[in-house]
Design a protein around this motif. Structure first.
Motif, PDB file in Angstrom:
ATOM      1  N   SER A 194      14.720   1.131   3.261  1.00  0.00           N
ATOM      2  CA  SER A 194      15.358   2.439   3.256  1.00  0.00           C
ATOM      3  C   SER A 194      14.629   3.357   2.277  1.00  0.00           C
ATOM      4  O   SER A 194      14.392   2.986   1.119  1.00  0.00           O
ATOM      5  N   VAL A 195      14.275   4.551   2.759  1.00  0.00           N
ATOM      6  CA  VAL A 195      13.611   5.557   1.924  1.00  0.00           C
ATOM      7  C   VAL A 195      14.491   6.803   1.940  1.00  0.00           C
ATOM      8  O   VAL A 195      14.810   7.327   3.009  1.00  0.00           O
ATOM      9  N   SER A 196      14.873   7.288   0.768  1.00  0.00           N
ATOM     10  CA  SER A 196      15.777   8.426   0.715  1.00  0.00           C
ATOM     11  C   SER A 196      15.544   9.231  -0.557  1.00  0.00           C
ATOM     12  O   SER A 196      14.835   8.790  -1.470  1.00  0.00           O
ATOM     13  N   GLY A 197      16.182  10.406  -0.609  1.00  0.00           N
ATOM     14  CA  GLY A 197      16.141  11.231  -1.812  1.00  0.00           C
ATOM     15  C   GLY A 197      14.741  11.628  -2.215  1.00  0.00           C
ATOM     16  O   GLY A 197      13.907  12.015  -1.390  1.00  0.00           O
ATOM     17  N   ALA A 198      14.458  11.507  -3.525  1.00  0.00           N
ATOM     18  CA  ALA A 198      13.163  11.920  -4.064  1.00  0.00           C
ATOM     19  C   ALA A 198      12.020  11.067  -3.539  1.00  0.00           C
ATOM     20  O   ALA A 198      10.857  11.490  -3.568  1.00  0.00           O
ATOM     21  N   GLN A 199      12.312   9.848  -3.043  1.00  0.00           N
ATOM     22  CA  GLN A 199      11.260   8.981  -2.500  1.00  0.00           C
ATOM     23  C   GLN A 199      10.559   9.620  -1.307  1.00  0.00           C
ATOM     24  O   GLN A 199       9.394   9.322  -1.036  1.00  0.00           O
ATOM     25  N   LEU A 200      11.270  10.496  -0.591  1.00  0.00           N
ATOM     26  CA  LEU A 200      10.683  11.119   0.590  1.00  0.00           C
ATOM     27  C   LEU A 200       9.611  12.146   0.223  1.00  0.00           C
ATOM     28  O   LEU A 200       8.790  12.504   1.068  1.00  0.00           O
ATOM     29  N   GLN A 201       9.628  12.604  -1.024  1.00  0.00           N
ATOM     30  CA  GLN A 201       8.674  13.621  -1.442  1.00  0.00           C
ATOM     31  C   GLN A 201       7.352  13.016  -1.919  1.00  0.00           C
ATOM     32  O   GLN A 201       6.335  13.719  -1.970  1.00  0.00           O
ATOM     33  N   ARG A 210       0.841  -1.191   0.000  1.00  0.00           N
ATOM     34  CA  ARG A 210       0.000   0.000   0.000  1.00  0.00           C
ATOM     35  C   ARG A 210       0.880   1.247   0.000  1.00  0.00           C
ATOM     36  O   ARG A 210       1.975   1.242   0.579  1.00  0.00           O
ATOM     37  N   PRO A 211       0.401   2.337  -0.624  1.00  0.00           N
ATOM     38  CA  PRO A 211       1.181   3.579  -0.636  1.00  0.00           C
ATOM     39  C   PRO A 211       1.101   4.299   0.706  1.00  0.00           C
ATOM     40  O   PRO A 211       0.035   4.390   1.318  1.00  0.00           O
ATOM     41  N   VAL A 212       2.230   4.821   1.147  1.00  0.00           N
ATOM     42  CA  VAL A 212       2.320   5.529   2.426  1.00  0.00           C
ATOM     43  C   VAL A 212       3.072   6.839   2.205  1.00  0.00           C
ATOM     44  O   VAL A 212       4.105   6.861   1.517  1.00  0.00           O
ATOM     45  N   SER A 213       2.558   7.916   2.766  1.00  0.00           N
ATOM     46  CA  SER A 213       3.220   9.220   2.702  1.00  0.00           C
ATOM     47  C   SER A 213       3.868   9.524   4.043  1.00  0.00           C
ATOM     48  O   SER A 213       3.224   9.397   5.096  1.00  0.00           O
ATOM     49  N   LEU A 214       5.135   9.921   4.016  1.00  0.00           N
ATOM     50  CA  LEU A 214       5.875  10.234   5.228  1.00  0.00           C
ATOM     51  C   LEU A 214       5.942  11.744   5.426  1.00  0.00           C
ATOM     52  O   LEU A 214       6.181  12.498   4.475  1.00  0.00           O
ATOM     53  N   SER A 215       5.719  12.171   6.644  1.00  0.00           N
ATOM     54  CA  SER A 215       5.908  13.575   7.008  1.00  0.00           C
ATOM     55  C   SER A 215       6.653  13.625   8.337  1.00  0.00           C
ATOM     56  O   SER A 215       6.736  12.614   9.058  1.00  0.00           O
TER      57      SER A 215
END
Length: 271
Positions: A89-96, A57-62
């Motif tokens: 691991s989530v980094s770079g553009a993935q965090l947006q 499932r898609p998840v948005s991080l803030s």
């Protein structure tokens, strides 16, 4: 993650390689096949297969700091999430953008396939060169929430720089070096503490540009705090030079008076 379906298959040879999910995208989720197993025949000319599925499932991080203040994702270098024995691991553009995380998967328990949800804990959040979370204290489930507000430890630091001789506040340009080595400029005010907001844990270096001596100071940030620094400024140096010059002149004058007094006494003794 739960359910069953039937479909006629003419040839079971290599069916585990040929079986596909016709609609892998469903209601915002992604379904993939983990494993295909054959079951014992229940009747002649009948074969049964069990297909274990995984759902993502898609998840948005803030990110938020104390008192719910937002922390920009651009300051975050990497987020590490641990769930079901694996680390993501989530980094770079993935965090947006939303990131797809495994939410359900089939597991064989006591010869029975069951669907199990995956819960993640936040292992680390690297902000400007330092880890801004305590590992394992924050947990999230992709099935119950698609927005994950991760709380990060950032602090405010009040800095007051004073001159050595008089203790007066110094107004000056200054430079801050973060734990990751990046530099940025600040302006120090002489009327009160200069507030540096939202600093991650770690060691910082503050360099006061107008200081003649002692302008570079190491500051360890681990909580909201205030520091009072002393530096030698140009006015301090001028005052010290004036005092030294005055003391030197006084010594010379006293020496001359002593010499003149000695000569007078010697002259008086001859008469």
């Amino acid at each position: 993650a739960k359910g069953q379906g039937t479909s006629p298959v003419a040839d079971l040879n290599g069916v585990d390689l040929r079986l596909r999910v016709s609609t892998p995208q469903a209601t915002g989720s992604t379904v993939s096949i983990l494993r295909v197993s054959r079951l014992k025949p229940s009747a002649g000319f009948q074969r049964h297969l069990v297909t274990a599925l995984a759902v993502s499932r898609p998840v948005s991080l803030s990110f938020t700091g104390p008192a719910g203040r937002a922390v920009s994702a651009q300051r975050v270098a990497e987020v590490r999430l641990t769930g079901d024995g694996r680390t993501v691991s989530v980094s770079g553009a993935q965090l947006q953008d939303p990131v797809s995380l495994l939410s359900d998967q089939a597991k064989l328990v006591d010869d029975t396939w069951t669907a199990q949800q995956v819960t993640y804990s936040v292992s680390s959040v690297t902000v400007e060169g330092s880890d801004a979370v305590f590992a394992g204290q924050q947990r999230f489930n992709p099935n119950t929430a698609s927005d994950w507000p991760i709380s990060v430890s950032v602090f405010d630091l009040g800095v007051t720089v004073r001159d050595v001789l008089f203790g007066r506040g110094v107004t000056s340009a200054a430079e801050v070096i973060r734990p990751d080595g990046m530099r940025y400029a600040v302006q120090l005010g002489g009327q009160g503490p200069t507030l540096l907001r939202s600093l991650v844990r770690g060691e910082y270096t503050l360099t006061t540009q107008s200081a003649v001596l002692g302008g570079s100071s190491k500051i360890l940030v681990s909580k909201n705090s205030e520091v009072d620094l002393r530096v030698v400024t140009l006015p301090d140096v001028l005052v010290l030079l004036f005092l030294i010059l005055g003391a030197s002149v006084s010594v010379v004058m006293l020496g001359r008076r002593s010499i003149l007094g000695s000569k007078s006494r010697l002259a008086g003794g001859r008469w």
